[in-house]
Design a protein around this motif. Structure first.
Motif, short mmCIF file in Angstrom:
data_model
loop_
_atom_site.label_atom_id
_atom_site.label_comp_id
_atom_site.label_asym_id
_atom_site.label_seq_id
_atom_site.Cartn_x
_atom_site.Cartn_y
_atom_site.Cartn_z
N THR A 1 0.87 -1.19 0.00
CA THR A 1 0.00 0.00 0.00
C THR A 1 0.89 1.23 0.00
O THR A 1 2.09 1.13 0.24
CB THR A 1 -0.89 0.05 1.25
N ARG A 2 0.28 2.37 -0.26
CA ARG A 2 1.10 3.58 -0.27
C ARG A 2 0.29 4.75 0.26
O ARG A 2 -0.94 4.79 0.19
CB ARG A 2 1.64 3.87 -1.66
N PHE A 3 1.03 5.71 0.81
CA PHE A 3 0.44 7.00 1.13
C PHE A 3 1.17 7.98 0.24
O PHE A 3 2.40 7.96 0.16
CB PHE A 3 0.66 7.32 2.61
N ALA A 4 0.38 8.80 -0.47
CA ALA A 4 0.98 9.63 -1.52
C ALA A 4 0.63 11.10 -1.35
O ALA A 4 -0.10 11.68 -2.15
CB ALA A 4 0.50 9.11 -2.88
N PRO A 5 1.14 11.73 -0.30
CA PRO A 5 0.75 13.12 -0.08
C PRO A 5 1.43 14.08 -1.05
O PRO A 5 2.54 13.81 -1.52
CB PRO A 5 1.27 13.38 1.34
N SER A 6 0.74 15.17 -1.34
CA SER A 6 1.37 16.27 -2.06
C SER A 6 1.89 17.21 -0.98
O SER A 6 1.13 17.58 -0.09
CB SER A 6 0.32 16.99 -2.92
N PRO A 7 3.15 17.59 -1.04
CA PRO A 7 3.69 18.42 0.04
C PRO A 7 3.32 19.89 -0.14
O PRO A 7 4.16 20.74 -0.35
CB PRO A 7 5.20 18.20 -0.10
N ALA B 1 0.79 14.60 -16.18
CA ALA B 1 -0.45 14.96 -15.48
C ALA B 1 -0.61 14.02 -14.29
O ALA B 1 -0.11 12.90 -14.29
CB ALA B 1 -1.63 14.83 -16.43
N TYR B 2 -1.34 14.50 -13.31
CA TYR B 2 -1.51 13.77 -12.05
C TYR B 2 -1.92 12.31 -12.27
O TYR B 2 -1.29 11.38 -11.77
CB TYR B 2 -2.52 14.52 -11.18
N ASN B 3 -2.99 12.10 -13.06
CA ASN B 3 -3.50 10.73 -13.23
C ASN B 3 -2.47 9.79 -13.86
O ASN B 3 -2.41 8.61 -13.53
CB ASN B 3 -4.77 10.73 -14.09
N ALA C 1 0.95 10.12 -13.78
CA ALA C 1 2.07 9.87 -12.86
C ALA C 1 1.66 8.83 -11.81
O ALA C 1 2.42 7.92 -11.50
CB ALA C 1 2.49 11.17 -12.19
N VAL C 2 0.44 8.97 -11.29
CA VAL C 2 -0.03 8.04 -10.26
C VAL C 2 -0.06 6.61 -10.79
O VAL C 2 0.36 5.67 -10.12
CB VAL C 2 -1.43 8.48 -9.75
N VAL C 3 -0.56 6.46 -12.01
CA VAL C 3 -0.66 5.11 -12.57
C VAL C 3 0.72 4.50 -12.81
O VAL C 3 0.99 3.36 -12.43
CB VAL C 3 -1.49 5.14 -13.89
N ILE D 1 -5.85 2.80 -1.10
CA ILE D 1 -6.87 3.26 -0.15
C ILE D 1 -6.71 4.77 -0.08
O ILE D 1 -5.63 5.27 0.24
CB ILE D 1 -6.64 2.63 1.25
N ARG D 2 -7.76 5.49 -0.45
CA ARG D 2 -7.64 6.95 -0.48
C ARG D 2 -9.01 7.57 -0.33
O ARG D 2 -10.03 6.88 -0.35
CB ARG D 2 -6.97 7.41 -1.78
N GLY D 3 -9.02 8.90 -0.19
CA GLY D 3 -10.28 9.61 0.01
C GLY D 3 -11.17 9.52 -1.22
O GLY D 3 -10.67 9.40 -2.35
N ASP E 1 -12.71 11.69 -2.67
CA ASP E 1 -12.56 12.82 -3.60
C ASP E 1 -11.75 12.39 -4.82
O ASP E 1 -11.75 13.09 -5.83
CB ASP E 1 -11.90 14.03 -2.90
N HIS E 2 -11.09 11.24 -4.75
CA HIS E 2 -10.32 10.74 -5.89
C HIS E 2 -11.12 9.78 -6.77
O HIS E 2 -10.63 9.33 -7.80
CB HIS E 2 -9.05 10.04 -5.42
N LEU E 3 -12.34 9.48 -6.36
CA LEU E 3 -13.14 8.49 -7.08
C LEU E 3 -13.30 8.84 -8.56
O LEU E 3 -13.26 7.97 -9.43
CB LEU E 3 -14.51 8.35 -6.40
N ILE F 1 6.07 10.86 -2.41
CA ILE F 1 5.81 12.30 -2.35
C ILE F 1 5.39 12.78 -3.74
O ILE F 1 6.15 12.65 -4.70
CB ILE F 1 7.07 13.05 -1.85
N GLU F 2 4.18 13.31 -3.83
CA GLU F 2 3.64 13.74 -5.13
C GLU F 2 3.87 15.24 -5.30
O GLU F 2 2.99 16.06 -5.03
CB GLU F 2 2.18 13.33 -5.24
N ASP F 3 5.08 15.55 -5.75
CA ASP F 3 5.51 16.94 -5.78
C ASP F 3 5.69 17.49 -7.18
O ASP F 3 6.58 18.30 -7.42
CB ASP F 3 6.81 17.08 -4.98
N1 GLU Z 1 -1.41 13.21 -4.02
C1 GLU Z 1 -2.79 12.98 -3.84
C2 GLU Z 1 -3.32 13.83 -2.69
O1 GLU Z 1 -2.55 14.34 -1.90
C3 GLU Z 1 -3.09 11.53 -3.51
C4 GLU Z 1 -3.13 10.70 -4.69
C5 GLU Z 1 -3.63 9.29 -4.50
O2 GLU Z 1 -3.77 8.85 -3.36
O3 GLU Z 1 -3.84 8.63 -5.47
O4 GLU Z 1 -4.51 14.00 -2.60
#
Ligand code: GLU
Length: 466
Positions: free
Chosen positions: A7-13, A190-192, A194-196, A208-210, A212-214, A43-45
């Motif tokens: 799993t991962r946590f991918a915050p934008s700083p 683009a965000y989508n 890079a994430v993939v 597993i994420r919020g 709002d990303h659905l 880190i999604e920077d």
């Molecule tokens: N970087 C995104 C955010 O901070 C998360 C991306 C993801 O979990 O897919 O909301």
């Protein structure tokens, strides 16, 4: 990669870690630990204007403070690194080129002006704005010579279906998405996209994420499929709301982990309160503190709730009181900024901790026993009342005669002072409390003389009768 859960946590700083994101990190951590898998910090920077290394450091500090250590991340290199998107640009461009070569993506030279006109005319016609695929069909002819093209993904004309662990089976209709940009004209992914690329190359098995990303997920699934990668399992967790029922945001200062830590909340209390946001331990869990390892043991994606949860400050306080009651005295002393090896401090903490909801409260409760006496304005006022001196004098006389000043002895002393002065209630108790502690509030008066010890009682009260 093996079938091991990753799993991962991918915050934008771009801000401090807030409760909602901390919960996302926690759920990913819990699930990885539950499955003996790995938890990755990415880190999604790529948004260079809003990202800052200072926020990255702050987020990492907050995660560590919460006890959510990662197995791989910017400072814990693993095989799937690097773990900052800004250091992974070469992967995005090579996978974009691969898609272009396989005719699953194409360069688009449409100008901003053309796209703006297109959008305006679509809105006017009452249709959802989306790219009209001109460069998909026409190729470079549509472009402006010399300008760098964007790369667009050829969206397949079929519905996207997937099973979300929280929301169940979901279908997104074919044609709901136009050909979207995967690499901008500045060469940045683009965000989508890079994430993939990252989720695939990092072997992420569960996202597993919020929720709002659905709305991003169908685009991401189409990209996984076009690139020939397996699609991870998704669990979109409903957002955490503030008491005003608006989603907690990074701009909401009170909701940041850093602020809570500063205000004297303990990590185990914060963990327990966010763990209960949208997830219920088997048996409900009540208001008892559950350790991280035990939370991990019972964590289950199937018990995630479908509805948004409201962050409840009162409940956090309940957890924090329980955490303070259970913590080691030496840890509490050091958190409150007092020497950890002083017997007096330990004794005071043991006596006052039940009255503290936060470390800040605890500090305030310890101070009158250990630090020099200082009077609050209310205490000074109370000591200036006409009867105060006589009450204190009588208390001193009785204390001098008493063999001990402990709780039991106090009862006898105060009775005698009452008879000697004819005072009762606040007029009797307040001057003694204020003379002893400098404050009008605090722990039970009966416990105070014993805790202070004879010398401090005599010295402090002596100052007010001299
Ligand atoms: N970087 C995104 C955010 O901070 C998360 C991306 C993801 O979990 O897919 O909301």
């Amino acid at each position: 990669m093996s079938a091991q859960v990753r799993t991962r946590f991918a915050p934008s700083p771009t801000g401090y870690l807030h409760l909602g994101n901390a919960r996302t990190a926690l759920f990913n951590w819990l699930y990885a630990r539950h499955c003996n898998g790995s938890f990755i910090l990415r880190i999604e920077d790529t948004d260079t204007l809003r990202s800052s290394p200072a926020f990255e450091t702050a987020i990492m500090e907050d995660l560590r403070w919460l006890g959510l250590e990662w197995d791989e991340g910017p400072d814990a290199p693993g095989q799937a690194g690097p773990y900052r998107q800004s250091e992974r640009l070469r992967f995005y461009s090579s996978y974009a080129q691969w898609l272009v070569r396989h005719e699953a993506a194409y360069p688009c030279w449409c100008t901003k002006e053309r796209l703006a006109e297109l959008k305006a005319s679509q809105i006017k016609a009452g249709v959802a704005p989306r790219y009209d695929n001109r460069c998909r069909e026409a190729g470079p002819q549509g472009g402006v010579s010399g300008a760098m093209p964007v790369i667009r993904f050829k969206t397949p004309h079929r519905p996207v279906r997937f099973i979300d662990e929280v929301h169940g089976a979901l279908t997104f209709e074919a044609g709901a998405y136009g050909d979207f940009v995967i690499i901008g004209s500045d060469g940045v992914a683009a965000y989508n996209f890079a994430v993939v690329v990252d989720d695939a190359l990092m072997g992420i098995t569960h996202v597993i994420r919020g929720d709002d990303h659905l709305s991003n997920t169908p685009r991401q699934i189409m990209l996984f499929q076009a690139l020939g990668f397996g699609v991870p399992v998704y669990a979109h967790v409903p957002l955490v709301l503030g008491t005003d029922k608006a989603p907690l945001s990074k701009r909401d200062d009170a909701a940041s982990i850093f602020t809570l830590r500063d205000a004297g909340y303990l990590p185990e209390a914060v963990i327990n309160s966010i763990a209960r946001l949208g997830w219920t331990p088997v048996g409900g869990g009540g208001d008892g503190l559950i350790e991280l390892a035990a939370l991990a043991g019972s964590f289950d994606l199937k018990r995630l709730s479908r509805s948004a949860s409201v962050f409840d400050m009162a409940r956090l306080k309940v957890f924090n009181k329980a955490a303070i009651a259970a913590a080691d005295v030496s840890r509490l002393a050091s958190l409150a900024g007092y020497p950890t090896d002083v017997v007096d401090v330990a004794e005071v903490i043991a006596a006052v901790r039940a009255n503290a909801a936060t470390v800040a409260d605890l500090k305030g409760l310890i101070s009158p026993f250990i630090d020099e006496l200082t009077l609050t304005a209310e205490a000074a006022e109370c000591l200036a009342q006409s009867q105060a001196k006589a009450v204190i004098k009588a208390f001193l006389d009785e204390a001098a005669k008493a063999a001990s000043l402990d709780e039991a002895a106090y009862e006898g002393i105060i009775k005698a002072v009452k008879i000697a002065t004819g005072e009762k209630g606040r007029r009797l108790f307040m001057p003694i409390r204020c003379g002893l502690t400098g404050m009008t509030e605090g722990i039970e008066l009966a416990k105070i003389p014993g805790l202070l010890g004879r010398k401090k009682v005599m010295d402090r009260l002596g100052r007010f009768v001299g």
